[in-house]
Design a protein around this motif. Structure first.
Motif, short mmCIF file in Angstrom:
data_model
loop_
_atom_site.label_atom_id
_atom_site.label_comp_id
_atom_site.label_asym_id
_atom_site.label_seq_id
_atom_site.Cartn_x
_atom_site.Cartn_y
_atom_site.Cartn_z
N LEU A 61 0.84 -1.20 0.00
CA LEU A 61 0.00 0.00 0.00
C LEU A 61 0.88 1.25 0.00
O LEU A 61 1.88 1.33 0.72
N GLY A 62 0.48 2.22 -0.82
CA GLY A 62 1.23 3.47 -0.92
C GLY A 62 2.38 3.44 -1.89
O GLY A 62 2.92 4.48 -2.25
N GLU A 63 2.77 2.25 -2.37
CA GLU A 63 3.88 2.15 -3.32
C GLU A 63 3.39 2.45 -4.74
O GLU A 63 2.21 2.28 -5.06
N GLU A 64 4.32 2.86 -5.59
CA GLU A 64 3.99 3.21 -6.97
C GLU A 64 4.52 2.17 -7.95
O GLU A 64 5.60 1.60 -7.74
N PHE A 65 3.75 1.96 -9.02
CA PHE A 65 4.11 0.99 -10.04
C PHE A 65 3.79 1.56 -11.42
O PHE A 65 2.86 2.36 -11.57
N ASP A 66 4.52 1.10 -12.42
CA ASP A 66 4.19 1.43 -13.81
C ASP A 66 3.24 0.37 -14.34
O ASP A 66 3.40 -0.83 -14.05
N GLY A 67 2.26 0.82 -15.10
CA GLY A 67 1.29 -0.11 -15.67
C GLY A 67 0.77 0.38 -17.01
O GLY A 67 1.22 1.41 -17.54
N ILE A 68 -0.17 -0.37 -17.55
CA ILE A 68 -0.80 -0.03 -18.82
C ILE A 68 -2.31 -0.10 -18.63
O ILE A 68 -2.82 -1.03 -17.98
N ILE A 69 -3.04 0.87 -19.19
CA ILE A 69 -4.50 0.85 -19.08
C ILE A 69 -5.04 -0.33 -19.87
O ILE A 69 -4.87 -0.42 -21.08
N SER A 70 -5.68 -1.26 -19.16
CA SER A 70 -6.18 -2.50 -19.78
C SER A 70 -7.67 -2.47 -20.03
O SER A 70 -8.21 -3.33 -20.72
N GLY A 71 -8.36 -1.49 -19.46
CA GLY A 71 -9.80 -1.38 -19.66
C GLY A 71 -10.27 0.02 -19.29
O GLY A 71 -9.73 0.64 -18.37
N VAL A 72 -11.24 0.51 -20.04
CA VAL A 72 -11.81 1.83 -19.75
C VAL A 72 -13.32 1.67 -19.69
O VAL A 72 -13.94 1.12 -20.62
N THR A 73 -13.93 2.12 -18.59
CA THR A 73 -15.38 2.02 -18.41
C THR A 73 -15.91 3.36 -17.91
O THR A 73 -15.14 4.29 -17.65
N GLU A 101 -3.18 -2.62 -15.64
CA GLU A 101 -2.45 -3.87 -15.42
C GLU A 101 -0.98 -3.57 -15.24
O GLU A 101 -0.35 -2.88 -16.06
N LEU A 102 -0.42 -4.09 -14.16
CA LEU A 102 0.99 -3.90 -13.86
C LEU A 102 1.83 -4.94 -14.59
O LEU A 102 1.32 -5.94 -15.09
N GLY A 103 3.13 -4.74 -14.60
CA GLY A 103 4.03 -5.67 -15.27
C GLY A 103 4.03 -7.05 -14.66
O GLY A 103 4.39 -8.04 -15.32
N GLN A 119 -2.49 2.83 -22.86
CA GLN A 119 -1.70 3.99 -22.40
C GLN A 119 -0.86 3.61 -21.19
O GLN A 119 -1.33 3.00 -20.24
N LYS A 120 0.42 3.99 -21.24
CA LYS A 120 1.29 3.75 -20.10
C LYS A 120 0.93 4.74 -18.99
O LYS A 120 0.66 5.91 -19.26
N ILE A 121 0.96 4.25 -17.76
CA ILE A 121 0.49 5.09 -16.66
C ILE A 121 1.19 4.64 -15.37
O ILE A 121 1.54 3.47 -15.21
N ARG A 122 1.44 5.58 -14.48
CA ARG A 122 2.04 5.25 -13.18
C ARG A 122 0.97 5.42 -12.11
O ARG A 122 0.29 6.45 -12.04
N VAL A 182 -0.75 2.27 -5.14
CA VAL A 182 -1.69 1.30 -4.55
C VAL A 182 -2.44 1.98 -3.42
O VAL A 182 -1.84 2.36 -2.40
N ALA A 183 -3.75 2.16 -3.59
CA ALA A 183 -4.58 2.83 -2.58
C ALA A 183 -5.20 1.83 -1.61
O ALA A 183 -5.31 2.10 -0.41
N ASP A 184 -5.60 0.66 -2.13
CA ASP A 184 -6.24 -0.33 -1.27
C ASP A 184 -6.16 -1.69 -1.96
O ASP A 184 -6.07 -1.78 -3.19
N ALA A 185 -6.21 -2.73 -1.15
CA ALA A 185 -6.22 -4.09 -1.68
C ALA A 185 -6.95 -4.97 -0.67
O ALA A 185 -6.60 -4.97 0.52
#
Length: 676
Positions: A590-602, A609-611, A650-653, A656-659
């Motif tokens: 929680l609170g950590e940052e990750f690089d990901g890609i937008i896998s769905g838009v609603t 989705e993260l690596g 789209q690449k996006i950073r 993590v807010a909650d899990a």
């Protein structure tokens, strides 16, 4: 008024059916097409959908029209007379035809001397009340199984009784066991089955050689994952002139599991082995699956062998399916074979030097076969699977993609060819059989996909009324190396129908194959075991005698149906197990940052989705820098003031807010530096 007093206030047990109609009204409604039947699929927010058939759109059921329907109930629905154009059909549940949910699994929440079960299955939105006499001293926070005694009403919760405790929610393995129980997957073998398994010999008997080809002289290997214990396929390969001689040797489980026996009935009930994050629930007892039926190194084993002669164009010019005895020379792992084929001179290649030429020959033939499938239009959805690493306490400590390699491709190509070869022979011979069928996709869904692709700037063409596998293959090739490749591939996959088992040989769309069956995994899939019996009866001339043909025609429809149902159950359980462990893993970050890609838009946010294959949601309320609107045609979210656009691929950073492992959910927010 307290929760307890509300509950204990005069109990009313109304009829389950929201409305009743006279027979003449029912007939009238049916004529008008306003009545439908199907399976209710619940949603955590109270509403649901009714699935009426493979080719029909689901019916939306608002939360106030659900009646007492629970997930998987078979229901009758009254459709709205006026349906809005372009909107999903909407209706009201008026009758429960058959209960699909009779027990639930969840966490017990105690309130004084009574309590509630908070269901693990997010598709069951209602808690189940447990009275003092039915709670059996269960402690707060325990995982439990509860039988439903009464399904309640719109104003009153269902009532149940605790039938089993699975232990504290934090106990190692309790979470996965809860998944097993919630899907009704049998995890313990009955005593009668185990006793029968103990009577099976642990070695090949002399009498078992009768009528079998002795193939123990062939150089034969198994190639599997390092942790695999149930080895049901082995391969051999030589080349003479322009012909490859490929042998695919499959464990002859049917010699040890007789049709109609206690073991066989239990195997049909299970349908398939289930592979969860921390355990395997086998279709057959371990004495068989890891013992006499496993093609272990250095010991004689019974097999059904598909021996194929293949020319340099990848065509099977002749073949033979035979009962055999084999002896595996080496048990190889995927990593060892990959190392031999890709890393040059290594300690591994020196250790297995006598097998190295055969492995390179396998790579050569695999490339030819893969090229043949590609030329005919076979669709290759290449998604990385997840590998979840657990510690000794069963907690997820790492999640990473499980990549394929040249070794996994070799086995896949050889098994596919054997499956096609067997299916072709038995379909042309018009024998009773079980096939693996993948139907053409729904034309409406294809049109939606093509429109989406067009709006994504992807040039797509479709020559005929129905799309072909080759055309889908060309679409996937056209997006290779684009940022949104994986996302578009997944959207394309969702357009496809689900493969299933049938008694009709109608082909496999995804593989662009006219003939296809599952022949290669009888230890873990029941259809494979069943067709092995048919093959052996045919080879021994029994199909035309003793009423065998008629017997198989009578039972195979149910075998295909049951196997398809069990396969879907296993897939859902495996998916839930993975989602739970991924959420658990992310809860430690929680609170950590990750690089990901937008896998769905609603309309309600972005899926990222993260690596490491973990997917989470950036809810639209978390996009605080602007007011965003959803463009359904382009699958984009657009900011009204900033004109910022979020789109697929789209690449996006993100941060993590909650899990929440119980809800199987991961929530992200956009990283601050990116917002700026």
């Amino acid at each position: 008024m307290s929760r307890k007093k509300i509950w204990e206030k005069k109990k009313r047990f109304p009829k389950e059916n929201r409305a009743s109609f006279k027979k003449k009204n029912i007939k009238s409604l049916k004529k008008q097409g306003l009545l439908a039947e199907g399976v209710f699929i619940g949603n955590a927010r109270g509403f649901g959908f009714v699935e009426t058939g493979e080719d029909e759109e689901d019916i939306f059921i608002p939360a106030d029209a659900v009646n007492t329907a629970l997930h998987q109930d078979r229901v009758q629905v009254l459709l709205k007379k006026e349906q809005k154009p372009g909107k999903r059909r909407e209706g009201t549940v008026i009758k429960i035809l058959e209960r699909g949910t009779t027990e639930v699994v969840g966490t017990f929440q105690r309130e004084g001397d009574y309590g509630f079960v908070l269901c693990d299955n997010q598709k069951i939105s209602r808690d189940v009340y447990i009275s003092p006499k039915n709670s059996h001293g269960i402690r707060d926070g325990e995982k439990v199984v509860a039988q439903i005694l009464d399904y309640g009403s719109e104003k009153r919760k269902p009532e149940g009784k605790i039938t089993e405790s699975l232990g504290n929610i934090h106990a190692p393995g309790a979470d996965i066991l809860a998944v097993v129980k919630s899907y009704g997957i049998p995890s313990e073998f009955p005593v009668r089955v185990m006793n029968q398994a103990m009577r099976v010999p642990d070695h090949v008997l002399e009498a078992d050689w009768d009528g079998r080809d002795d193939l123990t002289g062939l150089m034969t290997v198994t190639i599997d994952g390092e942790d695999a214990k149930d080895l049901d396929d082995a391969v051999s390969l030589t080349k003479e002139g322009n012909l490859y001689h490929l042998g695919v040797h499959i464990a002859d489980v049917s010699n040890y599991v007789q049709g109609g026996s206690a073991i066989d009935r239990e195997a049909l009930k299970r349908g398939t082995s289930v592979y969860l994050a921390d355990r395997v629930i086998p279709m057959l007892p371990e004495r068989l699956s890891n013992g006499i039926c496993s093609l272990n190194q250095g010991v004689e084993r019974l097999a059904l062998s598909c021996l194929m002669d293949i020319d340099e164009n990848g065509t099977v010019v002749s073949h033979k399916i035979t009962e055999s005895v084999i002896r595996v020379d080496r048990r190889m792992s995927y990593e060892q074979v990959r190392c031999i084929l890709e890393d040059g001179e290594t300690e591994t290649s020196r250790e297995y030097q006598e097998f190295v030429p055969m492995f390179f020959l396998m790579k050569e033939l695999s490339g030819i076969l893969r090229g043949c499938r590609h030329n005919r239009g076979s669709i290759d959805f290449d998604f990385p699977e997840s590998k979840i690493i657990l510690n000794g306490a069963g907690r997820a400590i790492d999640v990473k993609p499980y990549e394929t390699s040249v070794a996994t491709e070799i086995i896949e190509d050889f098994m596919l060819l054997a499956n096609e070869t067997v299916a072709r022979e038995y379909c042309k011979g018009e024998y009773p059989f079980v096939y693996r069928t993948h139907e053409n996709p729904d034309p409406d869904k294809v049109e939606e996909l093509l429109m989406l692709l067009h709006n994504q700037g992807i040039d797509v063409r479709k020559s005929g009324q129905e799309i072909t596998p080759k055309e889908i293959q060309e679409i996937l090739e056209s997006i290779q190396d684009l940022p949104n490749e994986t996302m578009i591939s997944r959207l394309t996959l969702r357009t496809m129908k689900q493969a299933k088992y049938t008694t009709e040989c109608s082909g496999h769309f995804g593989l662009a194959a006219r003939y296809y069956c599952h022949f290669t995994s009888p230890i873990r899939r029941y259809p494979d075991l069943q067709i092995h019996r048919i093959i052996r009866d045919n080879l021994r001339g029994r199909l035309t005698r003793e009423g065998k043909t008629e017997h198989y025609r009578e039972i195979l429809e149910e075998v295909a149906r049951q196997s398809s149902v069990c396969e879907r159950r296993a897939q859902e359980a495996e998916r839930e197990s993975d989602k739970m462990k991924k959420a658990e893993y992310m809860s430690y970050h929680l609170g950590e940052e990750f690089d990901g890609i937008i896998s769905g838009v609603t309309g309600y946010g972005l899926y990222v989705e993260l690596g490491n294959t973990v997917e989470g949601l950036v809810h639209i309320t978390a996009l605080k820098d602007d007011y965003y609107t959803f463009d359904q045609e382009t699958h984009e979210l657009r900011g009204e003031l900033t004109k910022k656009v979020y789109h697929l691929g789209q690449k996006i950073r993100v941060r993590v807010a909650d899990a929440d492992a119980v809800k199987r959910s991961v929530d992200f927010t956009i990283a601050e530096e990116q917002e700026e």
